[in-house]
Scaffold this motif. Structure first.
Motif, PDB file in Angstrom:
ATOM      1  N   LEU A  87     -11.548 -19.918  -3.241  1.00 24.14           N
ATOM      2  CA  LEU A  87     -11.946 -19.013  -4.317  1.00 24.14           C
ATOM      3  C   LEU A  87     -11.790 -19.754  -5.641  1.00 24.14           C
ATOM      4  O   LEU A  87     -11.015 -20.699  -5.750  1.00 24.14           O
ATOM      5  N   TYR A  88     -12.493 -19.281  -6.683  1.00 24.06           N
ATOM      6  CA  TYR A  88     -12.507 -19.995  -7.957  1.00 24.06           C
ATOM      7  C   TYR A  88     -12.152 -19.059  -9.101  1.00 24.06           C
ATOM      8  O   TYR A  88     -12.558 -17.890  -9.112  1.00 24.06           O
ATOM      9  N   VAL A  89     -11.402 -19.626 -10.073  1.00 28.91           N
ATOM     10  CA  VAL A  89     -11.040 -18.913 -11.298  1.00 28.91           C
ATOM     11  C   VAL A  89     -11.462 -19.795 -12.474  1.00 28.91           C
ATOM     12  O   VAL A  89     -11.129 -20.975 -12.518  1.00 28.91           O
ATOM     13  N   ASN A  90     -12.180 -19.197 -13.433  1.00 27.77           N
ATOM     14  CA  ASN A  90     -12.678 -19.984 -14.569  1.00 27.77           C
ATOM     15  C   ASN A  90     -12.852 -19.062 -15.765  1.00 27.77           C
ATOM     16  O   ASN A  90     -13.715 -18.185 -15.763  1.00 27.77           O
TER      17      ASN A  90
ATOM     18  N   ALA B 196     -19.872 -17.559  -9.460  1.00 31.23           N
ATOM     19  CA  ALA B 196     -19.420 -16.302 -10.062  1.00 31.23           C
ATOM     20  C   ALA B 196     -17.905 -16.197  -9.879  1.00 31.23           C
ATOM     21  O   ALA B 196     -17.413 -15.437  -9.044  1.00 31.23           O
ATOM     22  N   PRO B 197     -17.135 -16.977 -10.662  1.00 34.06           N
ATOM     23  CA  PRO B 197     -15.685 -17.039 -10.440  1.00 34.06           C
ATOM     24  C   PRO B 197     -14.968 -15.821 -11.001  1.00 34.06           C
ATOM     25  O   PRO B 197     -15.525 -15.030 -11.774  1.00 34.06           O
ATOM     26  N   PHE B 198     -13.692 -15.676 -10.616  1.00 37.59           N
ATOM     27  CA  PHE B 198     -12.827 -14.701 -11.266  1.00 37.59           C
ATOM     28  C   PHE B 198     -12.503 -15.183 -12.676  1.00 37.59           C
ATOM     29  O   PHE B 198     -12.487 -16.379 -12.961  1.00 37.59           O
ATOM     30  N   CYS B 199     -12.199 -14.227 -13.556  1.00 37.35           N
ATOM     31  CA  CYS B 199     -11.842 -14.563 -14.937  1.00 37.35           C
ATOM     32  C   CYS B 199     -10.343 -14.804 -15.091  1.00 37.35           C
ATOM     33  O   CYS B 199      -9.924 -15.478 -16.033  1.00 37.35           O
ATOM     34  N   THR B 200      -9.525 -14.244 -14.207  1.00 41.50           N
ATOM     35  CA  THR B 200      -8.077 -14.363 -14.332  1.00 41.50           C
ATOM     36  C   THR B 200      -7.482 -14.884 -13.037  1.00 41.50           C
ATOM     37  O   THR B 200      -8.024 -14.698 -11.946  1.00 41.50           O
TER      38      THR B 200
ATOM     39  N   PRO C  40      -4.780 -15.211   3.846  1.00 45.49           N
ATOM     40  CA  PRO C  40      -4.132 -16.351   4.496  1.00 45.49           C
ATOM     41  C   PRO C  40      -5.115 -17.490   4.740  1.00 45.49           C
ATOM     42  O   PRO C  40      -6.234 -17.276   5.222  1.00 45.49           O
ATOM     43  N   GLY C  41      -4.700 -18.700   4.396  1.00 43.27           N
ATOM     44  CA  GLY C  41      -5.518 -19.886   4.594  1.00 43.27           C
ATOM     45  C   GLY C  41      -6.469 -20.190   3.457  1.00 43.27           C
ATOM     46  O   GLY C  41      -7.101 -21.239   3.444  1.00 43.27           O
ATOM     47  N   GLN C  42      -6.582 -19.299   2.458  1.00 44.92           N
ATOM     48  CA  GLN C  42      -7.500 -19.540   1.351  1.00 44.92           C
ATOM     49  C   GLN C  42      -6.788 -20.255   0.202  1.00 44.92           C
ATOM     50  O   GLN C  42      -5.595 -20.076  -0.028  1.00 44.92           O
ATOM     51  N   THR C  43      -7.564 -21.029  -0.533  1.00 44.61           N
ATOM     52  CA  THR C  43      -7.090 -21.723  -1.731  1.00 44.61           C
ATOM     53  C   THR C  43      -7.799 -21.149  -2.938  1.00 44.61           C
ATOM     54  O   THR C  43      -9.028 -21.004  -2.942  1.00 44.61           O
ATOM     55  N   VAL C  44      -7.026 -20.823  -3.966  1.00 46.93           N
ATOM     56  CA  VAL C  44      -7.580 -20.361  -5.238  1.00 46.93           C
ATOM     57  C   VAL C  44      -7.532 -21.546  -6.196  1.00 46.93           C
ATOM     58  O   VAL C  44      -6.450 -21.981  -6.597  1.00 46.93           O
TER      59      VAL C  44
END
Length: 912
Positions: free
Chosen positions: A32-35, A53-57, A67-71
């Motif tokens: 997942l992405y935050v930007n 379409a990343p998260f803002c926070t 579980p197993g995901q990387t932010v």
């Protein structure tokens, strides 16, 4: 031997730290992405968290992670939030919140809280409000930065298996509330008024390979029944106390009585000891001043070192911490604070446990490879020659590097411990040899160098000869007109060329010069036989010759604020008939002033002759060339006459002026130059009337100015940077001069036209365009009517570039008969591809007042004039005119009388 609990916890931590890949469900993205950067226009905390379409926070990413995901957090600017993580991963499938690689730095938040979570990794975070872990299990905090002494890292509420690694903290770390199995490894921690590491009621706390700074309290303390803990391989420094309120002596390592059971310490280095108010150890309420005393009482600290050195004990130094730690100590990590591997310093004895070579402290001393040079014995040789290369590295540990050589011909790189390598090329190439010097930790230094692999053939000279032109990349060098570059790179030279000799064919020679391009400035255009002779390192010699045509290069015009460059009235050196006077024009180097650019091929001057002792004429031509038969300014005895002159610049940067006879003063004003690769293009126009004060506005009075619109009218575009105008004065009441210039408040101390009562006089002027497309006219005394005809303009999108020529005579009616009133004559000899020409047209032996009009052959005669004829006077004028078919122009006489016409060519314009 059964592993200790701390070892089991460490092993679990290393699995996470080393990032063992885990498989995610097929329908779950692994990342997942935050930007929150300005470029992330589509970020949304309700979105999918994709890269597009990343998260803002960070909080939104943490809440969505499974579980197993990387932010991955993009870290270009801070995040205005306190992040709370209360979700859990699974064993072997943690939730990871990490800085996205290559985004400038750590991601910054106001604080981090991990509450009731398990199997979580946080890496690369900077917190301005501390870090709190409570009621959580299997938590890894890696590369954390805390910049405030008042915001500690707190691990509490019975958290289990928390690992804090490779972090930089100016605040203390507190482990409390029954937390168990906490591991601190490879950190830099400053305690301030509290202990740097303070374990209170936290059994099994392991503190290994840290840099710890004690100030008012202990560097590391185990209290409140923190049994089974340990401190290993740490560097402990004494900091200056700051308003300490603790009356007890400060301690390097403090172990309370109720924490001593099962607690161990060894292989620590305590720097700055002994010192006032500081004791190395306080163990079970007993102070021990030396490792020997501690060992005698507790069996601990056998390999500890005390040194009085305070700040010079570190990985950069030959200090006792190097290769002296315990590589099997609980909590040992495979990489150090900077991520480098544990390596053996070959210059230090391996005094670590069981002959190990791990260093004490957060940093592992590495082989610093600062640079590497590459020496090639045969960087130019024929196919089949063995090429020997040698790398010379600047590193700490000579002889320990690995070298990777790539010879650039597609063959497999050579990887070796040797600093030398050999290679034989099998085909010709212009290859690049590269070498990397690599340390055991993977740090690299790189260098490359070209090699020339030639065919196995005899030496054969060949070369090209091209005009060498000025450019902005050659800013501090004067590029003379008619400069030619001779380049022998096309020669077949199997071995390096040791010597090059060049005969330029004009009497100039260069001998024994290095192989490569050579430049030479010819004094005048022409055809020259150039000879190049090469001699290689094996003694072979070869020559080649070719005929080179040298000519001026087409150029654009650079207009400037007019500047007076010569006035012999003030120098006391009048021009003498039969003797050339040099004129130094201000065209030298890019750095010599705002208007002067290196490499001008021709200059535009306004030349005035006054005080002549007899009727005479002045010729202007490039310095260093023979005086031409042409003329530029004709003047009667005692009179004043001026004319615009376009003339090539000589190889010495000068132009020459000479009177035909007699003596006179000359005044020279510099108004611009033509230069290849820069300037504006010229568009010639059939003469178009811009101003006639006889019909509009009235005569111009002495000391007065008049602003005239010249751009955006009469075919001259609004973006023109300069205009070419024919300026005629008539009805002058006194001897005076007229100035045409760009800005009304910046009148130059130059002139364009010299007036005499009772005489109509003309002169061409090239004038920069001022504000709103205008120019300003001024006369110094009396009054005069002025007539202004536009004959062309200069603009970025103009039509033609100018090629100067050695002044040459095209036509002279004195050998064919006068031009009768109303008649025309055709002037030929202009290059057939010319669209315009710079001419000097002279009328002489006129029988009556009138005027001549010059225009392109085959075009309608315009109503404007190019020069005014006067009985008894020889009248020249610089004329810029369009050119018709066949390189021809037409000269038309008015109805005022017959006259002889002399036409000289000074240059021409071709399609740019």
């Amino acid at each position: 031997m059964r592993p200790t609990r701390a070892t089991v916890l460490l092993t679990a931590g290393l699995v996470t730290l080393l990032g063992v890949p885990t498989a995610a469900a097929a329908d779950t993205p692994s990342t997942l992405y935050v930007n929150n950067s300005a470029s992330a226009t589509r970020c949304s905390d309700t979105g999918p968290g994709s890269e597009e379409a990343p998260f803002c926070t960070v909080s939104a990413g943490a809440k969505a992670a499974r579980p197993g995901q990387t932010v991955q957090v993009l870290a270009y600017k801070p995040y205005d939030e306190t992040v709370t993580i209360d979700r859990s991963g699974e064993p072997g499938k943690p939730i990871s919140i990490v800085m996205r690689p290559n985004t400038g730095g750590p991601f910054r938040v106001k604080g981090l809280k991990v509450q009731g979570a398990s199997h979580v990794v946080v890496r690369g975070l900077t917190s301005t409000g501390g870090v709190q872990v409570s009621g959580s299990t299997d938590i890894e905090l890696d590369r954390i930065t805390i910049a405030s002494q008042t915001d500690p890292v707190v691990i509490g509420a019975e958290s289990v298996d928390v690992r804090l690694t490779r972090s930089n903290l100016v605040s203390p770390v507190r482990i409390e509330g029954g937390s168990r199995g906490t591991v601190l490894g490879r950190n830099q921690i400053r305690g301030g008024i509290a202990a740097a590491v303070d374990a209170v009621g936290a059994p099994g706390t392991i503190v290994t390979n840290n840099n710890l700074y004690l100030s008012c309290d202990a560097a590391v303390s185990f209290r409140g029944a923190s049994t089974g803990s340990g401190a290993f391989n740490n560097l402990i420094y004494i900091s200056s106390p700051k308003a300490c309120v603790n009356p007890d002596p400060r301690s390097g390592i403090l172990v309370s009585r109720d924490s001593a059971a099962g607690t161990r310490a060894d292989h620590n280095l305590l720097a700055g000891f002994p010192a006032d108010g500081v004791v190395p150890y306080k163990w079970a309420d007993v102070v021990h001043a030396t490792p020997a005393a501690l060992r005698a009482a507790t069996g601990q600290g056998e390999h500890d070192i005390l040194t009085p050195a305070a700040w010079d004990v570190g990985p950069w130094d030959r200090s006792p911490n190097v290769d002296s730690g315990d590589s099997a100590a609980p909590g040992v990590l495979p990489t150090d604070y900077n991520g480098y591997s544990v390596v053996d310093d070959p210059l230090a004895p391996n005094t670590g446990k069981d002959g190990g070579f791990i260093d004490r402290g957060a940093h592992e001393l590495q082989d610093e490879v600062r640079d590497v040079q590459l020496e090639i014995a045969q960087n130019w040789a024929p196919v089949g020659t063995t090429v020997e290369v040698k790398a010379v590295a600047d590193n700490n540990w000579p002889g320990t590097l690995t070298y990777r050589y790539d010879f650039g011909d597609g063959t497999a790189p050579v990887v070796t411990k040797s600093a030398t390598a050999e290679h034989a090329y099998t085909s010709p190439c212009a290859c690049t040899v590269q070498v990397k010097a690599i340390t055991a930790a993977g740090r690299e230094a790189f260098r490359q160098q070209p090699v020339k692999v030639t065919p196995a053939a005899p030496l054969a000279t060949a070369f090209t000869a091209q005009p060498y032109l000025p450019s902005a990349s050659d800013p501090n060098r004067l590029v003379k007109p008619l400069t030619v570059e001779v380049d022998p790179q096309s020669a077949t030279a199997p071995w390096p060329v040791a010597r090059m000799d060049v005969d330029y064919g004009d009497g100039a020679k260069e001998t024994g010069i290095p192989f490569g391009a050579a430049q030479h400035a010819y004094k005048q255009p022409g055809s020259y036989k150039v000879t190049v002779t090469l001699t290689d390192v094996k003694g072979a010699t070869s020559s080649a010759e070719r005929t080179v045509q040298v000519a001026y290069t087409a150029a654009g015009f650079v207009s400037v604020h007019p500047t007076r460059v010569l006035d012999t009235r003030t120098t006391g050196s009048p021009v003498q008939g039969g003797s050339a006077t040099p004129i130094d024009v201000p065209v030298h180097y890019y750095s010599s002033g705002p208007h002067h650019t290196a490499g001008a091929s021709a200059v535009v001057l306004n030349v005035t002759v006054t005080g002549a002792t007899e009727d005479t004429h002045l010729s202007v031509w490039p310095s260093g060339q023979p005086r031409p038969v042409t003329s530029n300014v004709n003047v009667k005895a005692g009179g004043t006459s001026s004319n615009t002159v376009t003339v090539p610049v000589g190889a010495d940067g000068l132009v020459s002026a000479q009177l035909n006879s007699g003596k006179a003063a000359i005044i020279v004003d510099y108004v611009g130059h033509y230069q290849p690769n820069t300037g504006q293009r010229f568009t010639p126009l059939a003469p178009a009337r811009v101003l006639d004060t006889r019909t509009a506005g009235g005569a111009l009075g002495g000391g007065q100015t008049r602003t005239v619109k010249v751009a955006g009218v009469n075919g001259v575009p609004a973006d023109a940077t300069a205009v070419a105008l024919n300026l005629t004065g008539t009805g002058a009441t006194e001897n005076a001069h007229v100035i045409a210039y760009a800005e009304a408040d910046k009148r130059p101390a130059t002139s364009n036209l010299n007036l005499e009562p009772g005489k109509d006089k003309s002169n061409q002027a090239i004038v920069p365009v001022g504000p709103n497309g205008t120019i300003t006219l001024y006369t110094n005394t009396g009054s005069t009517h002025l007539i202004l005809d536009a004959v062309g303009y200069y603009a970025k999108d103009g039509t033609g570039l100018f090629t100067p020529v050695v002044p040459q005579r095209l036509a002279d009616t004195r050998s064919t008969g006068k031009l009768a009133p109303g008649a025309t004559t055709t002037v030929s000899g202009i290059p057939v591809n010319a669209i315009g020409a710079a001419l000097n047209v002279t009328a002489t032996d006129s029988t009556g007042p009138g005027f001549l009009t010059v225009h392109g052959f085959g075009t309608a005669r315009p109503e404007a004039s190019s020069l005014n004829t006067r009985p008894g006077d020889t009248v020249p004028n610089h004329v810029t005119t369009p050119v018709g078919d066949g390189g021809r122009a037409t000269v038309a006489n008015s109805w005022g009388g017959s006259t002889h016409v002399i036409t000289d060519l000074f240059g021409y314009f071709t399609q740019g």
